[in-house]
Design a protein around this motif. Sequence first.
Motif, PDB file in Angstrom:
ATOM      1  N   LEU A   1      -3.088 -14.699  -7.528  1.00  0.00           N
ATOM      2  CA  LEU A   1      -2.673 -13.438  -8.152  1.00  0.00           C
ATOM      3  C   LEU A   1      -3.245 -13.322  -9.565  1.00  0.00           C
ATOM      4  CD1 LEU A   1       1.046 -13.193  -6.966  1.00  0.00           C
ATOM      5  CD2 LEU A   1      -0.862 -11.728  -6.260  1.00  0.00           C
ATOM      6  N   GLN A   2      -3.334 -14.425 -10.268  1.00  0.00           N
ATOM      7  CA  GLN A   2      -3.892 -14.409 -11.614  1.00  0.00           C
ATOM      8  C   GLN A   2      -5.377 -14.052 -11.623  1.00  0.00           C
ATOM      9  OE1 GLN A   2      -2.747 -17.672 -14.243  1.00  0.00           O
ATOM     10  NE2 GLN A   2      -1.088 -18.149 -12.812  1.00  0.00           N
TER      11      GLN A   2
ATOM     12  N   CYS B   1       4.105  -7.424  -4.461  1.00  0.00           N
ATOM     13  CA  CYS B   1       3.041  -7.021  -3.537  1.00  0.00           C
ATOM     14  C   CYS B   1       3.193  -5.572  -3.079  1.00  0.00           C
ATOM     15  CB  CYS B   1       2.999  -7.961  -2.351  1.00  0.00           C
ATOM     16  SG  CYS B   1       2.679  -9.690  -2.797  1.00  0.00           S
ATOM     17  N   LYS B   2       4.356  -5.234  -2.557  1.00  0.00           N
ATOM     18  CA  LYS B   2       4.566  -3.883  -2.029  1.00  0.00           C
ATOM     19  C   LYS B   2       4.429  -2.840  -3.137  1.00  0.00           C
ATOM     20  CE  LYS B   2       7.808  -1.019   0.630  1.00  0.00           C
ATOM     21  NZ  LYS B   2       7.361   0.178  -0.005  1.00  0.00           N
ATOM     22  N   ASN B   3       4.965  -3.139  -4.300  1.00  0.00           N
ATOM     23  CA  ASN B   3       4.872  -2.220  -5.430  1.00  0.00           C
ATOM     24  C   ASN B   3       3.411  -1.883  -5.736  1.00  0.00           C
ATOM     25  OD1 ASN B   3       5.689  -0.780  -7.827  1.00  0.00           O
ATOM     26  ND2 ASN B   3       5.156  -2.594  -8.998  1.00  0.00           N
ATOM     27  N   CYS B   4       2.572  -2.883  -5.780  1.00  0.00           N
ATOM     28  CA  CYS B   4       1.148  -2.669  -6.062  1.00  0.00           C
ATOM     29  C   CYS B   4       0.476  -1.934  -4.903  1.00  0.00           C
ATOM     30  CB  CYS B   4       0.472  -4.008  -6.326  1.00  0.00           C
ATOM     31  SG  CYS B   4      -1.186  -3.863  -7.005  1.00  0.00           S
ATOM     32  N   HIS B   5       0.766  -2.359  -3.689  1.00  0.00           N
ATOM     33  CA  HIS B   5       0.143  -1.731  -2.519  1.00  0.00           C
ATOM     34  C   HIS B   5       0.511  -0.259  -2.408  1.00  0.00           C
ATOM     35  CE1 HIS B   5      -0.669  -5.683  -0.151  1.00  0.00           C
ATOM     36  NE2 HIS B   5      -1.154  -5.705  -1.361  1.00  0.00           N
ATOM     37  N   ASP B   6       1.740   0.086  -2.739  1.00  0.00           N
ATOM     38  CA  ASP B   6       2.180   1.474  -2.633  1.00  0.00           C
ATOM     39  C   ASP B   6       1.377   2.408  -3.550  1.00  0.00           C
ATOM     40  OD1 ASP B   6       4.060   0.812  -0.743  1.00  0.00           O
ATOM     41  OD2 ASP B   6       5.785   0.979  -2.107  1.00  0.00           O
TER      42      ASP B   6
ATOM     43  N   GLU C   1      -0.292  -3.853 -15.095  1.00  0.00           N
ATOM     44  CA  GLU C   1       1.154  -4.097 -15.136  1.00  0.00           C
ATOM     45  C   GLU C   1       1.660  -4.561 -13.769  1.00  0.00           C
ATOM     46  OE1 GLU C   1       5.070  -1.355 -15.498  1.00  0.00           O
ATOM     47  OE2 GLU C   1       3.606  -1.126 -17.125  1.00  0.00           O
ATOM     48  N   ALA C   2       1.168  -3.938 -12.705  1.00  0.00           N
ATOM     49  CA  ALA C   2       1.568  -4.329 -11.354  1.00  0.00           C
ATOM     50  C   ALA C   2       1.142  -5.768 -11.059  1.00  0.00           C
ATOM     51  CB  ALA C   2       0.987  -3.365 -10.323  1.00  0.00           C
ATOM     52  N   ILE C   3      -0.061  -6.129 -11.483  1.00  0.00           N
ATOM     53  CA  ILE C   3      -0.531  -7.504 -11.278  1.00  0.00           C
ATOM     54  C   ILE C   3       0.344  -8.476 -12.057  1.00  0.00           C
ATOM     55  CG2 ILE C   3      -2.407  -9.132 -11.754  1.00  0.00           C
ATOM     56  CD1 ILE C   3      -4.366  -6.829 -11.105  1.00  0.00           C
TER      57      ILE C   3
END
Length: 166
Positions: free
Chosen positions: A84-85, A154-159, A118-120
């Motif tokens: 993720l980083q 994950c879902k937050n970023c994907h959305d 921010e999402a990352i």
Amino acid sequence: MTRNSTFRLIAATPLIALLAACGGETTDAEAPEPAGDAPAEIAERQDNFEAIGDSFKAIREQLETDAPDFAVIEPAAADINTRLQRLPDLFPEGTSMEAGYDTEALAAIWEDPEGFNEAIQTAVGLSEEMMAAAATGDPEAVGAQVGNLGKNGCKNCHDSFRKDDD
């Protein structure tokens, strides 16, 4: 249903959804032709996301057993955090599906770079919490943090930044 099988079902549900969200790339038949060969970062990020999915799968498989092996869970959680980083370096400008590449990355990534970063960072922070839970040796704590990362990372970023698979 026994307590252990109930726990397995509860622990597996967010993981299954997360693995689906972290799945492979699809093409969009209406995407324009790319200006040239795909940048190496596209293949790198797709491989990176596939490896994240593999690590989640390893954790899920362990949580589904009667005696989860934390010698598998801890390094898998650390791998997810490390990968993720890496994400900020794997999304150079112009590598979206709208640019014609075989990717699910939306132009929103570059239109809202602060939101994307921010999402990352949210996902990285949540993965650190998952690593801390893994270090406790408590399968319920790990399952809760896996679900938290899946839902709020994950879902937050994907959305917002990934083409909807539906």
